[in-house]
Design a protein around this motif. Sequence first.
Motif, PDB file in Angstrom:
ATOM      1  N   ASP A  30      34.843  34.064  88.117  1.00  0.00           N
ATOM      2  CA  ASP A  30      35.232  35.469  88.062  1.00  0.00           C
ATOM      3  C   ASP A  30      36.747  35.577  87.923  1.00  0.00           C
ATOM      4  OD1 ASP A  30      34.220  38.380  88.647  1.00  0.00           O
ATOM      5  OD2 ASP A  30      36.045  38.122  89.820  1.00  0.00           O
ATOM      6  N   ASN A  31      37.214  36.470  87.023  1.00  0.00           N
ATOM      7  CA  ASN A  31      38.640  36.590  86.747  1.00  0.00           C
ATOM      8  C   ASN A  31      39.434  37.085  87.956  1.00  0.00           C
ATOM      9  OD1 ASN A  31      38.334  35.749  84.139  1.00  0.00           O
ATOM     10  ND2 ASN A  31      38.129  37.798  83.295  1.00  0.00           N
ATOM     11  N   VAL A  32      38.879  38.007  88.701  1.00  0.00           N
ATOM     12  CA  VAL A  32      39.622  38.627  89.798  1.00  0.00           C
ATOM     13  C   VAL A  32      39.471  37.843  91.093  1.00  0.00           C
ATOM     14  CG1 VAL A  32      39.877  40.719  91.183  1.00  0.00           C
ATOM     15  CG2 VAL A  32      39.403  40.888  88.743  1.00  0.00           C
ATOM     16  N   TYR A  33      38.234  37.547  91.496  1.00  0.00           N
ATOM     17  CA  TYR A  33      37.983  36.973  92.815  1.00  0.00           C
ATOM     18  C   TYR A  33      37.782  35.464  92.811  1.00  0.00           C
ATOM     19  CZ  TYR A  33      37.414  41.849  93.932  1.00  0.00           C
ATOM     20  OH  TYR A  33      37.627  43.186  94.084  1.00  0.00           O
ATOM     21  N   GLY A  34      37.597  34.864  91.655  1.00  0.00           N
ATOM     22  CA  GLY A  34      37.469  33.418  91.587  1.00  0.00           C
ATOM     23  C   GLY A  34      36.097  32.891  91.947  1.00  0.00           C
ATOM     24  N   LYS A  35      35.145  33.747  92.262  1.00  0.00           N
ATOM     25  CA  LYS A  35      33.806  33.311  92.625  1.00  0.00           C
ATOM     26  C   LYS A  35      33.075  32.797  91.377  1.00  0.00           C
ATOM     27  CE  LYS A  35      29.510  35.206  94.446  1.00  0.00           C
ATOM     28  NZ  LYS A  35      29.240  34.703  95.783  1.00  0.00           N
ATOM     29  N   ILE A  36      32.303  31.742  91.548  1.00  0.00           N
ATOM     30  CA  ILE A  36      31.514  31.194  90.449  1.00  0.00           C
ATOM     31  C   ILE A  36      30.295  32.079  90.243  1.00  0.00           C
ATOM     32  CG2 ILE A  36      30.192  29.213  89.637  1.00  0.00           C
ATOM     33  CD1 ILE A  36      33.096  28.597  89.740  1.00  0.00           C
ATOM     34  N   ARG A  37      30.091  32.527  88.996  1.00  0.00           N
ATOM     35  CA  ARG A  37      28.960  33.405  88.678  1.00  0.00           C
ATOM     36  C   ARG A  37      28.106  32.745  87.619  1.00  0.00           C
ATOM     37  NH1 ARG A  37      31.424  39.110  87.294  1.00  0.00           N
ATOM     38  NH2 ARG A  37      29.286  39.732  87.645  1.00  0.00           N
ATOM     39  N   ARG A  38      26.806  33.022  87.667  1.00  0.00           N
ATOM     40  CA  ARG A  38      25.888  32.492  86.662  1.00  0.00           C
ATOM     41  C   ARG A  38      25.704  33.528  85.573  1.00  0.00           C
ATOM     42  NH1 ARG A  38      20.633  30.477  89.668  1.00  0.00           N
ATOM     43  NH2 ARG A  38      20.560  32.707  90.048  1.00  0.00           N
ATOM     44  N   ARG A  39      25.844  33.075  84.330  1.00  0.00           N
ATOM     45  CA  ARG A  39      25.642  33.938  83.171  1.00  0.00           C
ATOM     46  C   ARG A  39      24.519  33.344  82.336  1.00  0.00           C
ATOM     47  NH1 ARG A  39      26.736  38.397  84.330  1.00  0.00           N
ATOM     48  NH2 ARG A  39      28.767  38.795  85.166  1.00  0.00           N
ATOM     49  N   THR A  40      23.579  34.169  81.899  1.00  0.00           N
ATOM     50  CA  THR A  40      22.444  33.709  81.116  1.00  0.00           C
ATOM     51  C   THR A  40      22.513  34.308  79.720  1.00  0.00           C
ATOM     52  OG1 THR A  40      21.109  33.609  83.109  1.00  0.00           O
ATOM     53  CG2 THR A  40      19.937  33.582  81.023  1.00  0.00           C
ATOM     54  N   THR A  41      22.323  33.460  78.727  1.00  0.00           N
ATOM     55  CA  THR A  41      22.272  33.882  77.335  1.00  0.00           C
ATOM     56  C   THR A  41      20.924  33.465  76.771  1.00  0.00           C
ATOM     57  OG1 THR A  41      24.639  33.442  77.170  1.00  0.00           O
ATOM     58  CG2 THR A  41      23.454  33.777  75.114  1.00  0.00           C
ATOM     59  N   ARG A  42      20.285  34.378  76.041  1.00  0.00           N
ATOM     60  CA  ARG A  42      18.980  34.080  75.449  1.00  0.00           C
ATOM     61  C   ARG A  42      19.142  33.806  73.958  1.00  0.00           C
ATOM     62  NH1 ARG A  42      14.364  37.343  78.116  1.00  0.00           N
ATOM     63  NH2 ARG A  42      13.799  37.736  75.963  1.00  0.00           N
ATOM     64  N   PHE A  43      18.608  32.667  73.523  1.00  0.00           N
ATOM     65  CA  PHE A  43      18.656  32.279  72.124  1.00  0.00           C
ATOM     66  C   PHE A  43      17.239  32.198  71.576  1.00  0.00           C
ATOM     67  CE2 PHE A  43      22.506  30.178  73.805  1.00  0.00           C
ATOM     68  CZ  PHE A  43      23.443  30.749  72.977  1.00  0.00           C
ATOM     69  N   MET A  44      17.083  32.537  70.304  1.00  0.00           N
ATOM     70  CA  MET A  44      15.826  32.324  69.618  1.00  0.00           C
ATOM     71  C   MET A  44      15.916  30.963  68.939  1.00  0.00           C
ATOM     72  SD  MET A  44      13.978  34.761  66.816  1.00  0.00           S
ATOM     73  CE  MET A  44      13.943  36.162  67.915  1.00  0.00           C
ATOM     74  N   ALA A  45      14.901  30.117  69.144  1.00  0.00           N
ATOM     75  CA  ALA A  45      14.931  28.758  68.607  1.00  0.00           C
ATOM     76  C   ALA A  45      13.650  28.464  67.844  1.00  0.00           C
ATOM     77  CB  ALA A  45      15.102  27.745  69.736  1.00  0.00           C
ATOM     78  N   HIS A  46      13.773  27.622  66.831  1.00  0.00           N
ATOM     79  CA  HIS A  46      12.643  27.242  65.995  1.00  0.00           C
ATOM     80  C   HIS A  46      11.859  26.116  66.660  1.00  0.00           C
ATOM     81  CE1 HIS A  46      10.384  26.929  62.311  1.00  0.00           C
ATOM     82  NE2 HIS A  46      10.597  25.627  62.275  1.00  0.00           N
ATOM     83  N   ASP A  47      10.532  26.280  66.753  1.00  0.00           N
ATOM     84  CA  ASP A  47       9.642  25.275  67.338  1.00  0.00           C
ATOM     85  C   ASP A  47       8.545  25.002  66.323  1.00  0.00           C
ATOM     86  OD1 ASP A  47       8.015  23.704  68.956  1.00  0.00           O
ATOM     87  OD2 ASP A  47       7.072  25.443  69.893  1.00  0.00           O
ATOM     88  N   GLU A  48       8.703  23.946  65.550  1.00  0.00           N
ATOM     89  CA  GLU A  48       7.766  23.648  64.466  1.00  0.00           C
ATOM     90  C   GLU A  48       6.371  23.340  64.978  1.00  0.00           C
ATOM     91  OE1 GLU A  48       6.572  23.578  60.699  1.00  0.00           O
ATOM     92  OE2 GLU A  48       8.669  23.909  61.212  1.00  0.00           O
ATOM     93  N   THR A  49       6.271  22.642  66.107  1.00  0.00           N
ATOM     94  CA  THR A  49       4.965  22.213  66.609  1.00  0.00           C
ATOM     95  C   THR A  49       4.201  23.346  67.285  1.00  0.00           C
ATOM     96  OG1 THR A  49       5.882  21.527  68.730  1.00  0.00           O
ATOM     97  CG2 THR A  49       5.820  19.877  66.976  1.00  0.00           C
ATOM     98  N   GLY A  50       4.887  24.263  67.908  1.00  0.00           N
ATOM     99  CA  GLY A  50       4.217  25.348  68.613  1.00  0.00           C
ATOM    100  C   GLY A  50       3.614  24.919  69.929  1.00  0.00           C
ATOM    101  N   SER A  51       4.057  23.797  70.477  1.00  0.00           N
ATOM    102  CA  SER A  51       3.460  23.252  71.697  1.00  0.00           C
ATOM    103  C   SER A  51       4.222  23.630  72.963  1.00  0.00           C
ATOM    104  CB  SER A  51       3.391  21.727  71.601  1.00  0.00           C
ATOM    105  OG  SER A  51       4.702  21.190  71.522  1.00  0.00           O
ATOM    106  N   LEU A  52       5.322  24.358  72.835  1.00  0.00           N
ATOM    107  CA  LEU A  52       6.128  24.690  74.010  1.00  0.00           C
ATOM    108  C   LEU A  52       5.505  25.835  74.785  1.00  0.00           C
ATOM    109  CD1 LEU A  52       9.690  24.441  72.488  1.00  0.00           C
ATOM    110  CD2 LEU A  52       8.512  22.774  73.893  1.00  0.00           C
ATOM    111  N   LYS A  53       5.651  25.771  76.109  1.00  0.00           N
ATOM    112  CA  LYS A  53       5.137  26.809  76.997  1.00  0.00           C
ATOM    113  C   LYS A  53       6.281  27.349  77.842  1.00  0.00           C
ATOM    114  CE  LYS A  53       0.961  26.218  75.654  1.00  0.00           C
ATOM    115  NZ  LYS A  53       0.594  27.066  74.541  1.00  0.00           N
ATOM    116  N   VAL A  54       6.060  28.512  78.435  1.00  0.00           N
ATOM    117  CA  VAL A  54       7.061  29.123  79.316  1.00  0.00           C
ATOM    118  C   VAL A  54       7.325  28.187  80.489  1.00  0.00           C
ATOM    119  CG1 VAL A  54       7.526  31.061  80.842  1.00  0.00           C
ATOM    120  CG2 VAL A  54       6.435  31.451  78.645  1.00  0.00           C
ATOM    121  N   GLY A  55       8.601  27.948  80.776  1.00  0.00           N
ATOM    122  CA  GLY A  55       8.992  27.068  81.870  1.00  0.00           C
ATOM    123  C   GLY A  55       9.435  25.692  81.418  1.00  0.00           C
TER     124      GLY A  55
END
Length: 84
Positions: A30-55
Amino acid sequence: MANKREVIGVVVRDKLDKGVIVAVERRVRDNVYGKIRRRTTRFMAHDETGSLKVGDRVAMVESRPLSRRKRFVVVRIVERARVV
């Protein structure tokens, strides 16, 4: 592909035909307080096999634009989701 960025994230949505939504978490100070914060970014990715599951934890690399929002390709599964 030596100069391509590789990121590791967790699959949060697997409803796409040949793609998944992957959440990548990063830690920033954090710019002001210096605390470590978690930031999440969501990306769309190509999965040719289609075998991936949530998690599933996956590694993906940058690629050419595959669609309007899809800019990454899944290269390997780091860890499978636990079945509860």
